[in-house]
Design a protein around this motif. Structure first.
Motif, PDB file in Angstrom:
ATOM      1  N   PRO A 242       0.799  -1.220   0.000  1.00  0.00           N
ATOM      2  CA  PRO A 242       0.000   0.000   0.000  1.00  0.00           C
ATOM      3  C   PRO A 242       0.835   1.274   0.000  1.00  0.00           C
ATOM      4  O   PRO A 242       0.306   2.352  -0.216  1.00  0.00           O
ATOM      5  CB  PRO A 242      -0.810  -0.130   1.296  1.00  0.00           C
ATOM      6  CG  PRO A 242       0.036  -0.975   2.187  1.00  0.00           C
ATOM      7  CD  PRO A 242       0.739  -1.942   1.267  1.00  0.00           C
TER       8      PRO A 242
ATOM      9  N   ALA B 140      -6.395   3.250  -5.982  1.00  0.00           N
ATOM     10  CA  ALA B 140      -5.626   3.907  -4.916  1.00  0.00           C
ATOM     11  C   ALA B 140      -5.143   5.298  -5.345  1.00  0.00           C
ATOM     12  O   ALA B 140      -5.230   6.263  -4.574  1.00  0.00           O
ATOM     13  CB  ALA B 140      -4.443   3.033  -4.511  1.00  0.00           C
TER      14      ALA B 140
ATOM     15  N   LYS C 287      -8.110   7.765  -5.722  1.00  0.00           N
ATOM     16  CA  LYS C 287      -8.589   8.168  -4.397  1.00  0.00           C
ATOM     17  C   LYS C 287      -7.659   9.216  -3.793  1.00  0.00           C
ATOM     18  O   LYS C 287      -8.112  10.223  -3.234  1.00  0.00           O
ATOM     19  CB  LYS C 287      -8.675   6.939  -3.493  1.00  0.00           C
ATOM     20  CG  LYS C 287      -9.266   7.215  -2.130  1.00  0.00           C
ATOM     21  CD  LYS C 287      -9.391   5.914  -1.334  1.00  0.00           C
ATOM     22  CE  LYS C 287      -9.985   6.198   0.057  1.00  0.00           C
ATOM     23  NZ  LYS C 287     -10.087   4.930   0.843  1.00  0.00           N
TER      24      LYS C 287
END
Length: 212
Positions: free
Chosen positions: A13, A40, A43
């Motif tokens: 991540p 990801a 966002k």
């Protein structure tokens, strides 16, 4: 982005390249993220830059995850579906860690430059010294943190080095507006270092291109 790439992305991540890419995107701009995975980057850009973001993702699982986050993502293939987008539809067209998994990387990059006023492309550098060493010492296909797949199950079909990508930018008449080379655990190599040093020690590269 394949299911396999999506699983790898979910396991990592803290992808530094996403932060680097976000640094190049102007607040409030229109963004198309091609191979957006679970969304990801979209966002991050929506939260921190207030962008009007759209995404294309090959994996249905990735699409589902992104949509569940409230992101505007559709299922699509970078090799086939970019042709349907009009010229200049976005301020930024982004391809993050997906170039090596496309069937026609040159065509994909040309479409990014057509669709976006700027294209941002990040990819793992196959010219890194660790990869070269694995070939030379062990005579085997390399496995690294950025290229974690075995030869028989990799989604990557077109590896390239930083120097290879530079050659491609020349062949398609793209202007390099900016670039970042990452090594170690996300450290940035100095901008003044020659391309040969980037090619030897860089693990990832991020390029901002235009048709200036």
């Amino acid at each position: 982005m394949s299911e396999m790439q999506l699983a790898t992305m979910a396991a990592d991540p803290d992808r530094v390249d996403l932060r680097v890419i976000a640094g190049f995107v102007s607040p409030g701009s229109r963004v198309l993220d091609v191979g957006c995975g679970d969304g990801a980057l979209l966002k991050l850009l929506a939260q921190e830059k207030g962008v009007d973001g759209r995404g294309i993702e090959l994996s249905q699982r990735g699409v589902n995850q992104a949509v569940a986050e409230g992101l505007s993502v559709i299922q699509g293939d970078a090799d086939r579906d970019l042709e349907t987008y009009p010229d200049g539809a976005f301020d930024f067209a982004i391809l993050s860690q997906t170039l090596q998994a496309t069937r026609n990387p040159r065509t994909v990059v040309e479409n990014l430059l057509r669709i976006g006023r700027r294209a941002i492309v990040s990819f793992p550098n196959f010219g890194n010294w660790r990869i070269r060493s694995q070939f030379m010492v062990w005579g085997r296909m390399p496995i690294t943190s950025n290229l974690p797949y075995s030869w028989y199950d990799t989604p990557n079909i077109h590896f390239c080095t930083i120097k290879d990508f530079l050659t491609l930018t020349g062949e398609i008449d793209a202007t390099i507006e900016d670039a970042v080379c990452l090594y170690g655990e996300g450290k940035r190599m100095t901008q003044t270092a020659p391309w040969t040093i980037w090619n030897l020690f860089g693990e990832q590269a991020v390029f901002v291109l235009s048709r200036g």
